[in-house]
Motif scaffolding. Structure first.
Motif, short mmCIF file in Angstrom:
data_model
loop_
_atom_site.label_atom_id
_atom_site.label_comp_id
_atom_site.label_asym_id
_atom_site.label_seq_id
_atom_site.Cartn_x
_atom_site.Cartn_y
_atom_site.Cartn_z
N GLU A 247 3.28 11.71 -10.73
CA GLU A 247 2.23 11.13 -9.88
C GLU A 247 2.27 9.61 -10.02
O GLU A 247 2.01 9.07 -11.09
N VAL A 248 2.62 8.94 -8.94
CA VAL A 248 2.71 7.48 -8.93
C VAL A 248 1.35 6.93 -8.55
O VAL A 248 0.92 7.04 -7.40
N GLU A 249 0.66 6.36 -9.51
CA GLU A 249 -0.65 5.76 -9.23
C GLU A 249 -0.49 4.41 -8.53
O GLU A 249 -1.20 4.11 -7.58
N THR A 250 0.45 3.61 -9.02
CA THR A 250 0.66 2.27 -8.47
C THR A 250 2.14 1.93 -8.52
O THR A 250 2.78 2.07 -9.57
N PHE A 251 2.68 1.54 -7.39
CA PHE A 251 4.00 0.93 -7.35
C PHE A 251 3.88 -0.30 -6.46
O PHE A 251 3.81 -0.21 -5.25
N ASP A 252 3.82 -1.46 -7.11
CA ASP A 252 3.57 -2.72 -6.42
C ASP A 252 4.77 -3.62 -6.68
O ASP A 252 5.06 -3.98 -7.82
N VAL A 253 5.50 -3.95 -5.62
CA VAL A 253 6.70 -4.77 -5.79
C VAL A 253 6.66 -5.94 -4.81
O VAL A 253 6.28 -5.79 -3.65
N GLN A 254 7.03 -7.09 -5.31
CA GLN A 254 7.17 -8.29 -4.48
C GLN A 254 8.59 -8.81 -4.66
O GLN A 254 8.96 -9.31 -5.73
N TRP A 255 9.40 -8.62 -3.63
CA TRP A 255 10.81 -9.01 -3.65
C TRP A 255 11.07 -9.64 -2.29
O TRP A 255 11.42 -8.99 -1.34
N SER A 256 10.86 -10.93 -2.25
CA SER A 256 10.86 -11.68 -0.99
C SER A 256 12.08 -11.34 -0.14
O SER A 256 13.21 -11.34 -0.65
N PRO A 257 11.83 -10.99 1.16
CA PRO A 257 10.58 -11.12 1.93
C PRO A 257 9.67 -9.90 1.86
O PRO A 257 8.65 -9.86 2.54
N LEU A 258 10.01 -8.90 1.04
CA LEU A 258 9.26 -7.64 1.03
C LEU A 258 8.13 -7.69 0.03
O LEU A 258 8.29 -8.17 -1.10
#
Length: 381
Positions: A247-258
Motif C-alpha cells: 500500500e503506497v501512502e505517498t509517492f512524491d517525486v520532483q524530477w524536472s520537468p515532472l
C-alpha cells in the motif's frame, strides 16, 4: 561498652553520603560491565547464526569505551559477504562506532567511519564500488526477543563510485520497520518503509529523459502480509499467492520537468512482475512526455494520443503555475498506463540471478484504481 556517647557499630553521619556514593558507583560499574557482556555475547551469537546461513562475517577485536556516560563500541574492519544463493553481495568498512545507552540497549546508533567497499547483488549487476560520505549513520532497534524491528540509514553528502553506479547525493534517509502482526493475515502490515531524498545526481551513463538530477523524492509504503522465510523467488511467490500487497501512502517525486504525487496499491503477477493501481496528480506532464519521446522510450503515436486524451483533463494550478492532471496510473503486463493510454514499457524485474520472467502474454484483468481523494496534491506532501 560504647564510650564517648556513640552507640557501638554506628556509622558516623559525615560518612553516610560518601559510602552511598561509592556503593551506587560500584553498582553502576557492575551494571555497565554486565550490559557490555550481554552486547558482546549478542554480537558473537549474531555472527554465528549468519555464518551458519552461509555468510562470511569478520571483524577486528572490539574496543569498549564510554564509561560512565554510556557504551561506545568500536569495531574495526567489519565485513560481510553473502553466499551465491543470496546474491553474492559483500560490504566492508574501515570501522563502525556504535553508541548505546546501557539502560536502553535495544536501541543502537552506528556511525560508519571512512570509505566503504560494496559489491551489489548479482541480480543488480554485481558491480563493485566504494561509498564515501560526510555522515553515514545506521539506526537499529530490537524487540524484546532480540529480533530486529527497525533499521534506518541516513547519508549526507555521499558519493557512490563504481563502474556502473557513480551517484552523488545531498541527503537520503531510509527506514524499514517490522511489526509483530499475524503472519497469516494478508491485510496486516508487516513492514513499513519510508524514504526521503533530495539532490540526487544519477549516473550520467543512464538513459535519463529528465536529466541527471533527481530533485526530491518521498516514499511511504506498507507491506501487507509477511513474506515467508526462504529463497527470495519462492518467498515472494508464496506472499503473492496469499494475497500480499504494498500500500503506497505517498509517492512524491520532483524530477524536472515532472512533479508527481501518487498513492495506491502494488502487487506481483504470476511472473513476479509489478502490477498496480494508483491515482496521481501530475505537473509537467506534457514536457515529460516530450522528453520520453525524444529518448525513444515512448512511441510518437502513444505520445500524441496521451497529449490529446489527457490534455482535456488538465486544470490550471493556483498562482499561475503549471497545469495539473488528475489521472489513474495502472501497471499491467510490464506497461505503464496513464489513464486509458499505454505509455511506457517497463523493464523486467529479476529477483535473483536465476529468475527469468517469461515474456508478457497472459492477459489478466487490469486492477481498478483507488479513488484519488483530496490528498493527492503535487503542491504539498
Amino acid at each position: 561498652m560504647a564510650t564517648g556517647g556513640r552507640p557501638a557499630g554506628r556509622i558516623p553521619g559525615f560518612l553516610i553520603l560518601p559510602i552511598a556514593v561509592i556503593a551506587a558507583a560500584s553498582l553502576y560499574a557492575a551494571f555497565w560491565l554486565w550490559t557490555k557482556s550481554r552486547i558482546d555475547v549478542g554480537i558473537e551469537a549474531w555472527a554465528a547464526v549468519r555464518r551458519a546461513e552461509g555468510y562470511q562475517v569478520s571483524y577486528g577485536a572490539p574496543e569498549w569505551t564510554g564509561f560512565p556516560l554510556g557504551i561506545v563500541l568500536t569495531v574495526p574492519a567489519p565485513a560481510i559477504e553473502a553466499p551465491a544463493a543470496g546474491g553474492g553481495w559483500n560490504w566492508r568498512a574501515r570501522s563502525l562506532v556504535a553508541r548505546i545507552n546501557p539502560f536502553f540497549i535495544t536501541e543502537v546508533k552506528v556511525d560508519i567511519v571512512g570509505p566503504q567497499d560494496l559489491r551489489l547483488p548479482s541480480n543488480l549487476g554485481g558491480g563493485a564500488g566504494s561509498v564515501t560520505a560526510r555522515s553515514a549513520v545506521v539506526d537499529l532497534a530490537f524487540g524484546g526477543t532480540g529480533r530486529l524491528r527497525l533499521v534506518g540509514l541516513t547519508l549526507d553528502a555521499a558519493e557512490i563510485v563504481g563502474a556502473a553506479v557513480p551517484v552523488r547525493l545531498e541527503h537520503v534517509k531510509a527506514s524499514a520497520a517490522w511489526t509483530n502482526g499475524n503472519e497469516a493475515d494478508h491485510k496486516a502490515t508487516s513492514i513499513a518503509v519510508a524514504i526521503d531524498g533530495r539532490a540526487i545526481d544519477l549516473p550520467p551513463g543512464l538513459r535519463l529523459p529528465f536529466g541527471p538530477r533527481l530533485d526530491d523524492i518521498t516514499l511511504k509504503a506498507q507491506v501487507k502480509g509477511r513474506p515467508p522465510a526462504g529463497p527470495i523467488v519462492e518467498s515472494l511467490g508464496r506472499w503473492r499467492e496469499e494475497g500480499g500487497t504494498v500500500e503506497v501512502e505517498t509517492f512524491d517525486v520532483q524530477w524536472s520537468p515532472l512533479r508527481m504525487y501518487a498513492s495506491g496499491t502494488l502487487a506481483l503477477d504470476e511472473q513476479l512482475q509489478p502490477i498496480g493501481a494508483l491515482t496521481a496528480r501530475i505537473q509537467g506532464f506534457f514536457e515529460a512526455v516530450d522528453a520520453l519521446t525524444r529518448e525513444g522510450m515512448v512511441r510518437s503515436r502513444d505520445a500524441s494520443m496521451a497529449k490529446v486524451v489527457l490534455g482535456m483533463m488538465a486544470k490550471p494550478s493556483s498562482g499561475g503555475g503549471p497545469s495539473t492532471i488528475s489521472v489513474p496510473l495502472t501497471i499491467q503486463e510490464r506497461r505503464l498506463f496513464v489513464g486509458p493510454v499505454r505509455l511506457v514499457r517497463l523493464p523486467d524485474v529479476r529477483w535473483s540471478s536465476s529468475h527469468e520472467p517469461a515474456p508478457p502474454g497472459t492477459t489478466t484483468a487490469r486492477p481498478q484504481a483507488v479513488p484519488s481523494g483530496d490528498e493527492a496534491d503535487p503542491e504539498g506532501k
